[in-house]
Design an enzyme around this catalytic site. Structure first.
Site, PDB file in Angstrom:
ATOM      1  N   GLU A 304       0.830  -1.220   0.000  1.00  0.00           N
ATOM      2  CA  GLU A 304       0.000   0.000   0.000  1.00  0.00           C
ATOM      3  C   GLU A 304       0.859   1.262   0.000  1.00  0.00           C
ATOM      4  O   GLU A 304       0.841   2.030   0.955  1.00  0.00           O
ATOM      5  CB  GLU A 304      -0.883   0.006   1.258  1.00  0.00           C
ATOM      6  CG  GLU A 304      -1.760  -1.208   1.410  1.00  0.00           C
ATOM      7  CD  GLU A 304      -2.411  -1.280   2.797  1.00  0.00           C
ATOM      8  OE1 GLU A 304      -2.015  -0.513   3.699  1.00  0.00           O
ATOM      9  OE2 GLU A 304      -3.305  -2.113   2.968  1.00  0.00           O
ATOM     10  N   GLY A 306       1.820   4.998  -0.502  1.00  0.00           N
ATOM     11  CA  GLY A 306       1.123   6.274  -0.691  1.00  0.00           C
ATOM     12  C   GLY A 306       2.132   7.320  -1.130  1.00  0.00           C
ATOM     13  O   GLY A 306       2.170   7.761  -2.279  1.00  0.00           O
ATOM     14  N   ARG A 344       3.991  19.438   7.912  1.00  0.00           N
ATOM     15  CA  ARG A 344       4.973  18.391   8.213  1.00  0.00           C
ATOM     16  C   ARG A 344       6.228  18.897   8.928  1.00  0.00           C
ATOM     17  O   ARG A 344       6.695  18.249   9.872  1.00  0.00           O
ATOM     18  CB  ARG A 344       5.343  17.600   6.944  1.00  0.00           C
ATOM     19  CG  ARG A 344       4.133  16.950   6.264  1.00  0.00           C
ATOM     20  CD  ARG A 344       4.512  15.980   5.159  1.00  0.00           C
ATOM     21  NE  ARG A 344       5.165  14.791   5.675  1.00  0.00           N
ATOM     22  CZ  ARG A 344       6.447  14.565   5.639  1.00  0.00           C
ATOM     23  NH1 ARG A 344       7.247  15.427   5.047  1.00  0.00           N
ATOM     24  NH2 ARG A 344       6.959  13.479   6.160  1.00  0.00           N
ATOM     25  N   TYR A 348       6.619  17.052  12.400  1.00  0.00           N
ATOM     26  CA  TYR A 348       7.626  15.979  12.473  1.00  0.00           C
ATOM     27  C   TYR A 348       9.056  16.477  12.331  1.00  0.00           C
ATOM     28  O   TYR A 348       9.982  15.670  12.298  1.00  0.00           O
ATOM     29  CB  TYR A 348       7.417  14.954  11.339  1.00  0.00           C
ATOM     30  CG  TYR A 348       6.000  14.531  11.068  1.00  0.00           C
ATOM     31  CD1 TYR A 348       5.279  13.826  12.029  1.00  0.00           C
ATOM     32  CD2 TYR A 348       5.388  14.802   9.848  1.00  0.00           C
ATOM     33  CE1 TYR A 348       3.979  13.421  11.774  1.00  0.00           C
ATOM     34  CE2 TYR A 348       4.097  14.398   9.585  1.00  0.00           C
ATOM     35  CZ  TYR A 348       3.386  13.712  10.554  1.00  0.00           C
ATOM     36  OH  TYR A 348       2.115  13.315  10.295  1.00  0.00           O
ATOM     37  N   CYS A 375       0.515  32.728  12.240  1.00  0.00           N
ATOM     38  CA  CYS A 375       0.816  33.456  13.473  1.00  0.00           C
ATOM     39  C   CYS A 375       1.513  32.593  14.506  1.00  0.00           C
ATOM     40  O   CYS A 375       1.037  32.475  15.637  1.00  0.00           O
ATOM     41  CB  CYS A 375      -0.476  34.018  14.020  1.00  0.00           C
ATOM     42  SG  CYS A 375      -1.255  35.095  12.820  1.00  0.00           S
TER      43      CYS A 375
HETATM   44  N1  LLP Z   1      -1.204   1.742   4.723  1.00  0.00           N
HETATM   45  C1  LLP Z   1      -1.566   2.112   5.965  1.00  0.00           C
HETATM   46  C2  LLP Z   1      -2.380   1.219   6.770  1.00  0.00           C
HETATM   47  C3  LLP Z   1      -1.165   3.357   6.469  1.00  0.00           C
HETATM   48  O1  LLP Z   1      -1.526   3.709   7.692  1.00  0.00           O
HETATM   49  C4  LLP Z   1      -0.390   4.205   5.662  1.00  0.00           C
HETATM   50  C5  LLP Z   1       0.045   5.511   6.161  1.00  0.00           C
HETATM   51  C6  LLP Z   1      -0.048   3.781   4.371  1.00  0.00           C
HETATM   52  C7  LLP Z   1      -0.459   2.541   3.936  1.00  0.00           C
HETATM   53  C8  LLP Z   1       0.766   4.626   3.419  1.00  0.00           C
HETATM   54  O2  LLP Z   1       2.011   4.936   3.938  1.00  0.00           O
HETATM   55  P1  LLP Z   1       3.091   5.661   2.983  1.00  0.00           P
HETATM   56  O3  LLP Z   1       3.477   4.666   1.931  1.00  0.00           O
HETATM   57  O4  LLP Z   1       2.445   6.832   2.395  1.00  0.00           O
HETATM   58  O5  LLP Z   1       4.181   6.016   3.928  1.00  0.00           O
HETATM   59  N2  LLP Z   1       1.399  12.105   7.906  1.00  0.00           N
HETATM   60  C9  LLP Z   1       2.638  11.350   7.914  1.00  0.00           C
HETATM   61  C10 LLP Z   1       2.459   9.972   7.348  1.00  0.00           C
HETATM   62  C11 LLP Z   1       1.402   9.188   8.042  1.00  0.00           C
HETATM   63  C12 LLP Z   1       1.149   7.884   7.349  1.00  0.00           C
HETATM   64  C13 LLP Z   1      -0.031   7.181   7.905  1.00  0.00           C
HETATM   65  N3  LLP Z   1      -0.294   5.921   7.315  1.00  0.00           N
HETATM   66  C14 LLP Z   1       3.707  12.116   7.152  1.00  0.00           C
HETATM   67  O6  LLP Z   1       3.423  13.185   6.654  1.00  0.00           O
HETATM   68  O7  LLP Z   1       4.830  11.673   7.077  1.00  0.00           O
END
Ligand code: LLP
Length: 448
Positions: A304, A306, A344, A348, A375
Site C-alpha cells: 500500500e 502512498g 509536516r 515531524y 501566526c
Molecule cells: N497503509 C496504511 C495502513 C497506512 O496507515 C499508511 C500511512 C499507508 C499505507 C501509506 O504509507 P506511505 O506509503 O504513504 O508512507 N502524515 C505522515 C504519514 C502518516 C502515514 C499514515 N499511514 C507524514 O506526513 O509523514
C-alpha cells in the site's frame, strides 16, 4: 540554491543514492524558471496564483506503473491518505492499482470518481457504524479489522451467502519510520493486534467463527518513510509464523498477506529512498522461503504505497512576501503559505529542499529561513535554506516532494484557505482543485 539533478525518465525508483527529489520531468527553463511536466512553474504561478501545488501526472503514472512492473504477482493499492482527488483516483486506477482508503470521505470520493469498489480496501482503527455500512453497501473488496469489537459489529451487518473479505491487522513488533508518530509496527500504539501474547491469533479465531466474514489474510503497516528493506523482511517472518499458527490450530491457510506502505522517498538531493527493485526482489523471496519452511502455500502479497507514488510528483510554489534581514545576519523569507498547507515541518521536523524559480541571478547562496505566513514562530518551512542573497519580495520559491501528506493534512488555519492544485502533463497545465476562499468558510456557517 538547490541544483536540479537529471534523472532517468523511466525508472524513478532506481535507488540511486545521489538522486533528485524533483519529478523526473524537471528541466531548467528560460530566465531561471523550472519546467515540470513541460510547464514553467513561474508561468503556472502567474496563471493559477500562489501558493500552488503542481502535480506531474506522468510522474504519478510512471511510479504506479513501476510498482506494477516490479511486483507483477502482487496487488498494489495506492494509499489515498497521501493525497486523493478524482484525477488522482483516475490515474492510479488506470495504471491498475487498487486503493486503500481510511474514511467514508476517501471511500465516497473514490467511488464517486468511478473507482471500482471491489479494488478498494478500507482501513481504520475507529470505523463508525455508518462507515462499515457504507463499505458493505458499496461492496468494497476488503475491510481491515483493527479491534475485537469490530468483528461482531461487522459480522452483524453481513450474511453468510455473500461474506465480506477481511484482513486482520497485526502488530509485528518491528520499529521503522521517520518519526515516533508514524511508527505503527510496534506495541504501545493504537493500531492492530500484537502478534506477541496471542491477541492477533485470538482475533483471527473470532473472525473464523463468523459465517458473514471471509478471512482473507493478515495485514500490517510498519510506519512511514522507511528506506530499508530489512524491516519488511522481519515483518514477513513474523506474519508467516502467525499464518502457520493459524494453519496448525484451525486448518486454514489464509491466502493474502498485506505489508502496508511506508516506502520512503527523498525530500532533499542525495537522500536515500526505498529501493523498489530491491524490495521487489527480496520480499517475495523471503515470503516464499518462510512459507516453505512452514509447509504453507505462498499467500498473495499486497502493498500500500502512498508517499512513494504521490510525493515526488508534487511541487509546491510559493511567492515571497517579505524578506527580513536581522542585525545578527539572520534572514527570514516569508512566503504566502506555510503550516496550513504543509504542517509536516512543524509536526515531524521534516526537512525539505527549496529553490528560486522564475528569475536568473548570479547572487551567491546565503542561508535563509523560509518561513510561512501564519501566526506562530514555529511556522518554519525550510530552516537554513541556501538561497540567492538577492532574494526579494515577489520571488517564487519551489519545494519538491510536495505531493504527499501536505494537501491531505492541510488546514484552515488563519482562514488562509487551502491552495489550488494544478496538474501538468506534456506542456499543458489544468486546474484540478481551485483555491479555498473565505466564501468556502462562510458557506459552512449556518448560524450565529
Ligand atoms: N497503509 C496504511 C495502513 C497506512 O496507515 C499508511 C500511512 C499507508 C499505507 C501509506 O504509507 P506511505 O506509503 O504513504 O508512507 N502524515 C505522515 C504519514 C502518516 C502515514 C499514515 N499511514 C507524514 O506526513 O509523514
Amino acid at each position: 540554491m538547490t541544483t536540479v539533478v537529471a534523472r532517468p525518465a523511466v525508472l524513478p525508483q532506481s535507488g540511486h543514492p545521489l538522486g533528485s527529489p524533483w519529478p523526473a520531468s524537471a528541466r531548467a527553463g528560460a530566465h531561471g524558471d523550472l519546467l515540470v511536466g513541460g510547464v514553467g512553474l513561474a508561468e503556472a504561478a502567474d496563471r493559477f496564483g500562489t501558493p500552488l501545488y503542481v502535480l506531474d501526472e506522468q510522474e504519478v503514472r510512471t511510479r504506479a506503473r513501476a510498482y506494477r512492473t516490479a511486483l507483477p504477482e502482487a496487488e498494489v493499492l495506492y494509499a489515498a491518505k497521501a493525497f486523493l482527488c478524482s484525477a488522482m483516483a483516475d490515474w492510479v486506477g488506470e495504471e491498475s492499482l487498487g486503493l486503500d482508503v481510511c474514511s467514508a470521505g476517501e471511500l465516497r470520493l473514490a467511488v464517486a470518481a468511478g473507482f471500482p469498489a471491489h479494488r478498494i480496501l478500507l482501513h481504520g482503527n475507529a470505523k463508525s457504524p455508518e462507515e462499515l455500512r457504507l463499505a458493505l453497501r458499496l461492496r468494497v473488496g476488503r475491510i481491515v479489522i483493527d479491534s475485537l469489537a469490530e468483528i461482531p459489529r461487522l459480522a452483524a451487518l453481513t450474511v453468510a451467502r455473500s461474506p465480506q473479505a477481511v484482513l486482520v491487522r497485526v502488530v509485528p513488533e518491528v520499529a521503522a519510520g521517520h518519526h515516533p508518530a508514524v511508527r505503527t509496527g510496534v506495541g504501545g500504539q493504537k493500531f492492530g493486534f500484537p502478534v506477541r501474547g496471542g491477541d492477533a491469533a485470538e482475533a483471527v479465531r473470532r473472525v473464523l467463527e463468523q459465517p458473514g466474514l471471509r478471512p482473507a489474510g493478515l495485514h500490517c503497516h510498519l510506519g512511514s518513510q522507511i528506506t530499508e528493506v530489512e524491516p519488511y523482511l522481519t515483518a514477513v517472518d513474523r506474519l508467516v509464523d502467525l499464518l502457520a499458527e493459524v494453519h496448525d490450530r484451525h486448518g486454514v491457510e489464509l491466502p493474502e498477506l498485506d505489508l502496508g506502505g511506508g516506502h520512503g522517498v527523498r525530500y532533499r538531493p542525495g537522500e536515500p529512498e526505498l529501493d523498489l527493485a530491491d524490495f521487489a526482489r527480496r520480499v517475495p523471496d523471503r515470503l516464499a522461503e518462510a512459507c516453505g519452511r512452514h509447509g504453507l502455500a505462498v499467500p498473495r502479497l499486497l502493498v500500500e504505497p502512498g508517499r512513494a507514488v504521490a510525493a515526488p510528483a508534487g511541487v509546491a510554489v510559493y511567492r515571497v512576501l517579505t524578506v527580513k534581514h536581522g542585525s545578527d545576519g539572520r534572514v527570514f523569507a516569508a512566503v504566502d503559505g506555510g503550516m496550513s498547507d504543509n504542517p509536516r515541518p512543524a509536526l515531524y521536523g521534516s526537512k525539505y529542499a527549496v529553490r528560486l524559480v522564475g528569475r536568473a541571478t548570479d547572487a551567491a547562496p546565503h542561508p535563509v529561513d523560509v518561513v510561512g505566513r501564519h501566526c506562530e514562530a514555529g511556522d518554519v518551512l525550510v530552516p537554513g535554506a541556501l538561497l540567492p542573497a538577492d532574494l526579494r519580495p515577489g520571488d517564487l520559491l519551489a519545494v519538491p516532494a510536495a505531493g504527499a501528506y501536505q494537501l491531505s493534512m492541510a488546514s484552515g488555519y488563519n482562514l488562509v484557505g487551502r491552495p489550488a492544485v494544478a496538474a501538468v502533463d506534456r506542456g499543458r497545465a489544468r486546474l484540478l482543485i481551485r483555491r479555498e476562499t473565505v466564501e468556502d468558510f462562510r458557506t459552512r456557517e449556518v448560524g450565529r
